[in-house]
Design an enzyme around this catalytic site. Structure first.
Site, mmCIF file in Angstrom:
data_model
loop_
_atom_site.group_PDB
_atom_site.id
_atom_site.type_symbol
_atom_site.label_atom_id
_atom_site.label_comp_id
_atom_site.label_asym_id
_atom_site.label_seq_id
_atom_site.Cartn_x
_atom_site.Cartn_y
_atom_site.Cartn_z
ATOM 1 N N HIS A 1 23.845 42.050 -84.156
ATOM 2 C CA HIS A 1 23.408 41.154 -85.234
ATOM 3 C C HIS A 1 23.425 41.887 -86.558
ATOM 4 O O HIS A 1 23.288 43.106 -86.618
ATOM 5 C CB HIS A 1 22.047 40.508 -84.966
ATOM 6 C CG HIS A 1 20.837 41.412 -84.922
ATOM 7 N ND1 HIS A 1 20.714 42.507 -84.087
ATOM 8 C CD2 HIS A 1 19.658 41.361 -85.603
ATOM 9 C CE1 HIS A 1 19.524 43.073 -84.244
ATOM 10 N NE2 HIS A 1 18.870 42.402 -85.176
ATOM 11 N N HIS B 1 14.485 41.014 -79.324
ATOM 12 C CA HIS B 1 13.123 40.610 -79.723
ATOM 13 C C HIS B 1 13.145 39.738 -80.982
ATOM 14 O O HIS B 1 12.275 39.864 -81.835
ATOM 15 C CB HIS B 1 12.207 41.830 -79.880
ATOM 16 C CG HIS B 1 12.656 42.861 -80.889
ATOM 17 N ND1 HIS B 1 12.343 44.205 -80.793
ATOM 18 C CD2 HIS B 1 13.365 42.736 -82.037
ATOM 19 C CE1 HIS B 1 12.848 44.850 -81.833
ATOM 20 N NE2 HIS B 1 13.464 43.991 -82.605
ATOM 21 N N HIS C 1 9.101 46.117 -88.239
ATOM 22 C CA HIS C 1 9.995 45.551 -89.261
ATOM 23 C C HIS C 1 9.244 45.429 -90.582
ATOM 24 O O HIS C 1 8.931 44.325 -91.020
ATOM 25 C CB HIS C 1 10.500 44.181 -88.817
ATOM 26 C CG HIS C 1 11.190 44.177 -87.487
ATOM 27 N ND1 HIS C 1 10.495 44.205 -86.287
ATOM 28 C CD2 HIS C 1 12.508 44.169 -87.150
ATOM 29 C CE1 HIS C 1 11.369 44.192 -85.280
ATOM 30 N NE2 HIS C 1 12.591 44.168 -85.767
ATOM 31 N N GLU D 1 19.576 48.731 -83.515
ATOM 32 C CA GLU D 1 18.356 48.659 -82.704
ATOM 33 C C GLU D 1 18.611 49.017 -81.238
ATOM 34 O O GLU D 1 17.676 49.387 -80.519
ATOM 35 C CB GLU D 1 17.740 47.249 -82.768
ATOM 36 C CG GLU D 1 17.115 46.911 -84.115
ATOM 37 C CD GLU D 1 16.384 45.558 -84.097
ATOM 38 O OE1 GLU D 1 15.555 45.338 -84.976
ATOM 39 O OE2 GLU D 1 16.647 44.728 -83.196
HETATM 40 FE FE LIG Z 1 14.278 43.944 -84.546
#
Ligand SMILES: [Fe+3]
Ligand SMILES: [Fe+3]
Lengths: 147, 289, 289, 147
Positions: B197, B12, B59, B244
């Site tokens: 990431h 996302h 976030h 995540e």
């Molecule tokens: Fe995220």
């Protein structure tokens, strides 16, 4: 105290746990305040004065003023909160992430296009990957340092 | 009776939303990313759900450090796309499904998951970018998402985040909850975030294609093994924000094969690409057999 | 190593706080209520804890319907007594214990309890009235509570509230969490709320002494049986707000005998009185053997 | 929908579950707004105008204006939220609870001092206790009704 922290041996990485959160509470809540347009304007008009409204440490304030995100991270900042500073400056997330490596924007972008940073040598502190402390800063900033 | 018929998994990345909103989706950098979702957009049209149960993380948008819920379920009638500092994304308001959401909340709490019930929040890129990828940005003359969405936010920002196993078990509880709802609804469950990431420090930009693809393999064929991956493996192998991926296990846990009702799942689509901004993009569509 | 040495149970009726703050504690109506805590105040002096882990519920004060956490742990440095509509109670700021609270949060989340972590909240009568009862209101020249307090808020306002069994299990997880903390701290755990009361509708004013006393008996000698009481029994027998008693099970679950470490507990004090405003007042002090 | 509600057979009692919460959301959030002193002043100055700022049903507004807490409960109110109205009026929790029974303040207080309402006949709908629908309102209000 005796919080188990198996993640301390990962190089170039600060995990935002309860201890970091406690250290960085006011720093991060300051960042959160920048989600309101009027606060962004006030901050940009006089950054120091705006920061002085928050019970942050001088180290944290300097981290913000110099846009040194690694310094902000070390003093308890979380990247999703710190990103509000970047948004205030009109930076993309890629620019922010790259700024923590010492690479230029183009260098970092090129690294990502060619598949990103390798995990080899970057799993444990003490290996020889490009994220290890001894190999900092990376890219042009490193060359400048060596020159 | 309501039932979960399919699950969707996707990164996302906020830059994906920004690129689409700015009309850059045909540029060489972005074209391969969006091309990976061409199949998915058609699949969404051909298999339109009545409700999407959308697992994502906030976030530092709706939740600051003042209150950090491990699991939060949205039972509101609607949710506004959040201003994350660049202005709100020009996408439609997200319409909720308060009745089903409340039902799931009650059922899952009674299965010993200690949810936080949320009636007011804005939703950030974690929720709206998957909608854009799977549905495209709706045109002005039909400015709405194809169906109601139940937002389910997971804390993956401050440690400790819930374990993969806890997430996998929660997915199973959600499936039971959905199946005890009287109305005949076709529900899809989406797990978002990931893949590898890292957004912080000298190790920023880490990508691990091998880990990511092994994770996809496991998630499809041996989800219990994927659920057993400890946090530290995500951090070490997939970067600090790779954690995540635990959210994908919630969606996977809700599939029929996990309950012993089918022998595996039908893999309808699989896509992997590097990079989108700082991130590897991964995407799966699984249907129940 | 930190350890839980004792547990305290008490009602947290707001009118008790109001009476004490207004200096009415010697009036005939209130005198018997406060007399029941004379032993307790001395016991607190003789057995001063380093930290109190205080289980209570918020009464639409810190938490509105916008966000309803099932379990919320306070990790802040301090908490202000709330203005519940009559002005804030004239009692000291509650000092937290962020280090121990964060440790417990981490440990308990890793034991599959899905806590919400709270860093900013005001505390209402649910938390401050038990402190007043057990410590007396501190004098002006020593205006502080005797020790730091970790607030632990349980949703008992909107159904479904956590089951008694879930609360009992949580208490056990909290004990394990405390015992894995390095520093040598003497921790008390308090369960508050109850006993029988109903604040609403034509059935307001319900009191059930038999249920209450049977609950006290069970809680002392057979806590697993108390944990097995279903919600509906509290509602039917102890009034709609009697459901608050599930919070006592968290404190009881944290005692050593539940972990098989001792044969029962030492009952130091037991008190029961009707009424305080709309409510039956119950109170126990249990020490580990 | 198929929410299991084993508590529907308890007389004189409304359990605040998800469905009630949804019905009463704006009513309860209006109540919550009364925790701020300036809002209490505005509300008292013109109750109707203040209520009209909230997307509440007319039934809910009438419940508030007439201080009929049973009506507020039936339309989704929760007693801890509704208590903010009582606090604004300077009422105690005992006065508020008593007001829902039809008893006078003295009658309710006397009932509590003599041990509270008995559970006998008040466990299940259809028994003959004083909380059953057929026995409402209680106390003086009932006598007035009969007179
Ligand atoms: Fe995220
Ligand atoms: Fe209470």
């Amino acid at each position: 105290m005796s919080l188990d922290k198996p993640y301390l041996d990962v190089p170039g990485t600060i995990i935002f746990d309860a201890e970091q959160s406690r250290k960085g509470y006011h720093l991060n809540q300051f960042c959160m305040s920048l989600m309101k347009a009027e606060n962004r304007v006030r901050f940009k008009a006089n950054e120091r004065a705006y920061l002085d409204e928050w019970p942050m440490t001088e180290e944290q304030k300097q981290g913000v003023l110099t846009r040194d995100l690694n310094r902000c991270m070390a003093t308890g900042g979380n990247i999703y909160f710190l990103a509000k500073i970047g948004a205030t400056d009109g930076l993309s997330f890629q620019q922010m992430a790259g700024s923590m490596t010492g690479m230029t924007e183009d260098e970092y972008r090129a690294m990502m296009i060619s598949g990103g940073r390798s995990v080899e040598g970057n799993r444990y502190i003490g290996e020889d990957g490009d994220a290890q402390a001894k190999n900092q800063p990376q890219g042009a900033a490193n060359k400048k340092k060596e020159a | 009776m309501a039932r979960i018929t399919a699950s969707v998994y996707t990164s996302h990345v906020p830059a994906i939303g920004a690129a689409l909103d700015a009309g850059k989706d045909k540029e060489p950098y972005w074209q391969p990313v969006f091309a990976g979702y061409d199949y998915s957009k058609q699949w969404m049209k051909d298999n339109k759900p009545d409700v999407v149960f959308l697992v994502y993380n906030d976030h530092a948008t709706a939740f600051s450090l003042d209150m950090i819920p491990t699991f939060a379920i949205g039972t509101a009638a609607q949710y506004q796309p959040a201003d994350e500092g660049y202005g709100a994304r020009p996408v439609p308001t997200v319409i909720g499904h308060p009745e089903l959401a409340s039902h799931i909340a009650q059922s899952v709490i009674q299965q010993d998951f200690d949810l936080t019930i949320v009636n007011k929040m804005d939703v950030d890129h974690g929720l709206t970018v998957p909608l854009s990828l799977m549905c495209g940005n709706p045109p002005k003359d039909a400015f709405h998402w194809p169906c109601p969405v139940i937002p389910f936010a997971v804390n993956v920002v401050q440690y400790p985040v819930p374990s993969g196993q806890r997430c996998f078990n929660l997915g199973q509880a959600i499936r039971r909850a959905v199946e005890s709802y009287d109305e005949d609804l076709n529900v899809h469950i989406w797990g978002t975030g990931g893949m590898s990431h890292q957004l912080q420090g000298p190790r920023a930009g880490l990508i691990n294609k091998d880990f990511d693809n092994a994770f996809l393999d496991k998630l499809i064929a041996d989800p219990a093994a994927a659920a057993a991956i400890p946090h530290i493996d995500y951090v070490r192998e997939a970067g600090s924000e790779g954690i995540e991926l635990v959210m994908w296990l919630i969606a996977r846990g809700a599939m029929a094969d996990v309950a012993g009702r089918a022998d595996g799942v039908n893999l309808k689509h699989r896509f992997f690409h590097v990079p989108a901004s700082n991130t590897a993009v991964g995407h799966l569509i699984l249907e129940n057999k």
